[in-house]
Design a protein around this motif. Sequence first.
Motif, PDB file in Angstrom:
ATOM      1  N   VAL A  20       0.839  -1.203   0.000  1.00 44.30           N
ATOM      2  CA  VAL A  20       0.000   0.000   0.000  1.00 44.30           C
ATOM      3  C   VAL A  20       0.875   1.255   0.000  1.00 44.30           C
ATOM      4  O   VAL A  20       0.568   2.248  -0.677  1.00 44.30           O
ATOM      5  N   LEU A  21       1.973   1.223   0.748  1.00 46.67           N
ATOM      6  CA  LEU A  21       2.909   2.354   0.717  1.00 46.67           C
ATOM      7  C   LEU A  21       3.460   2.568  -0.679  1.00 46.67           C
ATOM      8  O   LEU A  21       3.638   3.712  -1.138  1.00 46.67           O
ATOM      9  N   ALA A  22       3.729   1.455  -1.392  1.00 43.80           N
ATOM     10  CA  ALA A  22       4.223   1.565  -2.759  1.00 43.80           C
ATOM     11  C   ALA A  22       3.195   2.247  -3.650  1.00 43.80           C
ATOM     12  O   ALA A  22       3.541   3.063  -4.512  1.00 43.80           O
ATOM     13  N   VAL A  23       1.918   1.938  -3.448  1.00 40.78           N
ATOM     14  CA  VAL A  23       0.862   2.598  -4.217  1.00 40.78           C
ATOM     15  C   VAL A  23       0.840   4.095  -3.923  1.00 40.78           C
ATOM     16  O   VAL A  23       0.749   4.931  -4.827  1.00 40.78           O
ATOM     17  N   LEU A  24       0.934   4.456  -2.657  1.00 42.27           N
ATOM     18  CA  LEU A  24       0.915   5.875  -2.282  1.00 42.27           C
ATOM     19  C   LEU A  24       2.105   6.624  -2.874  1.00 42.27           C
ATOM     20  O   LEU A  24       1.984   7.793  -3.261  1.00 42.27           O
ATOM     21  N   ASN A  25       3.263   5.952  -2.934  1.00 42.16           N
ATOM     22  CA  ASN A  25       4.462   6.590  -3.463  1.00 42.16           C
ATOM     23  C   ASN A  25       4.445   6.691  -4.979  1.00 42.16           C
ATOM     24  O   ASN A  25       5.021   7.615  -5.554  1.00 42.16           O
ATOM     25  N   CYS A  26       3.775   5.720  -5.641  1.00 43.45           N
ATOM     26  CA  CYS A  26       3.805   5.677  -7.109  1.00 43.45           C
ATOM     27  C   CYS A  26       2.792   6.617  -7.739  1.00 43.45           C
ATOM     28  O   CYS A  26       3.008   7.111  -8.845  1.00 43.45           O
ATOM     29  N   TYR A  27       1.667   6.872  -7.061  1.00 46.55           N
ATOM     30  CA  TYR A  27       0.591   7.648  -7.665  1.00 46.55           C
ATOM     31  C   TYR A  27       0.239   8.838  -6.781  1.00 46.55           C
ATOM     32  O   TYR A  27       0.023   8.693  -5.581  1.00 46.55           O
ATOM     33  N   GLU A  28       0.175  10.016  -7.392  1.00 46.91           N
ATOM     34  CA  GLU A  28      -0.212  11.217  -6.666  1.00 46.91           C
ATOM     35  C   GLU A  28      -1.702  11.511  -6.802  1.00 46.91           C
ATOM     36  O   GLU A  28      -2.338  11.968  -5.861  1.00 46.91           O
TER      37      GLU A  28
END
Length: 667
Positions: A20-28
């Motif tokens: 989930v952190l990866a999703v937050l970091n990849c998409y603004e």
Amino acid sequence: MTAAELASHKAANGSIRDQVLAVLNCYEAQSERDVALMDLSRATNYSYRELEKLAQSLAIEVDVQTDQVEADRRLKDLIQTRRTQLDLNRYLEPWFAQVMLETANAMPTAPEFLFTTLLSAAASRVGTAAQVIIKPSAQYTQPMVFWSAIVANSGSMKTPAQRVILDPLVALEREAYEVYQFEMADYKAAVESQRSKKRDDSGEESTPQLPIRKRYLTKDSTLETLQRIHAENPRGLLYYRDELAGVIKVRNQYRGGHGADEEAELDQWVGSAVIVDRSEKSICLPRSAISRTGAIQWEVLADLMGDHRDANGAWSRWLFCAADTPPRYLRLLQEDQDTGLAEALTHLYQALEKVPQQDYLLSFEAKRLFEVWQHQLVDAQRSEDTLGLQLVYPKIESYTARLALWLHIVNAVLRQERPASVISGETMEKAIELAAYYLWQHRLIHTHNSPDAGLAAIGLKIQKFAERVGEVTASRLKSGIRALRKMATDQIRQLMKTLANTGYGSIRGEGAEMTYVPVPGDRQLQLDLSPPSAAAEIDTVDVALTTMSGNETSAKSKLNSLIDTIDTTSSSSRDEASSELTTIPGSPNELPHNSSTIQHFGQSEIPQDSASNDDIAGRVLFCHCLGVEVGSLSGKGDRLFVQHEYPTRPLLSLMAQAGFEPATLGL
């Protein structure tokens, strides 16, 4: 990031939190995050609602961590600023400084409260009789006008501190009023007598002259009354309000809240002409000099400043003093006697009003120091991201010149001398030190009170509360500080750890038993390695350098020789050097550095192509004025170093701001 990529990421990491952190970091964009969470839901056994809730929690955690880092950075500098004390012996004649210090210790209160009040009180007695000319061709002058304010909570001895400075003025005001009453009685008798007499032999009737009341200060006046009093006393006067909030509330009180009182008051700060034409009166003063002083509580000031954007620059015109005050323990059994402050102040005020009208110039040395300081203030203003603080830097520039004028005249009078027409470099050096002190007071107030200050403001409140009551737990802080009552207990404990990491306290216990113990003030100075006074902390590169570590004599000669060649064209090379700074990821303090520069513990190398010697001297001066202990220059040719005594993160950050390029190596 596709579902297959997310599933592969899960297999590699085995943590839904990391995914989930990866999703937050990849998409603004929020829509892109929603789609990615849907894909992740299909690739895992978690529902979209579960992942959405986790994403919201992680987003809050990331924001808190970011605020925590920023709070840590700001607190290290600002808490140290609260511990800075002014050495009155450096700024006033020794005998008078000693009287001030003895009075402050006897009360007890912060000596800075007395000094800050004295700035306005003494300035009001000189008033329009003096101005300093900074650049004649630009008609750049500064008047003897000061607006000062004490910021402290109730019970901090702020009002008594102001009264010991102002009571002698009140006594002079009372004496002048009694004289005026006698003169008015004589005037009325003369008018009555004239009515019963016939014309004299010349055929002309002699008209008694209406007496004018001499004024020293006023406490409750409208704008129109102030203008009238000033017209009758062209030299100027002091406007004092015990509760500074009253200055705001009295505006436009007879206009139904509609008027331009505030704009007229702001015009008074620059000492401009007062020209008033009304049906009942006409006033024309080529100069004005209405100094102001008062006191205010932290929370009241926060409410009045609102969002702290200070759109018209009203608050930036004030010299705030939020110094630490000692515990209010009285010592009644010790030998006690009058310090003589009231008598000394009475003589000072009476002597200041006799100073003849004169314009004062800056010596070459004073111009050189003021020019470098002014350039650095402009650079700092351009890099400041807070609107309210952006407006402070030009006012601090103005106050620097006014402080130099004040020190020059007041100390000459204390020596029973007529002030010389030229202000020396030594006096300008001290004025820069004082200006830097009051600049940091503004930064402290903005961080403490501004709604945008975030965790740094809360950290300051925690430190102040803990210093007052002793060791505290998270629950004690929540009940004692209003701003913490809706904050999670774990977040409060994290702030306690942040304060402990700065060296201003320690942590005992864990979890619910965790206690924050503030370090006493004297020990904080030792832990901080900061000098015991502002005179040592905010030193400048001048022949009067008084605190230099290491090879003091050689350091002075080298720095003085560099100061002699300071050039005004140094800003371009300074900006170029600053733009090359990068950050070492993963280093303990993430210190700014340049990979081509070698950093030895306790010294910073100046790259050959980064700056000329005159620019280097300007940067060293800037570091001193910001409170960084920079020592002597060493080396020659293409390897030149600046020795510094305290290689801490705030020091290196400020050196980077001044254009140096320190890198770090493991020892």
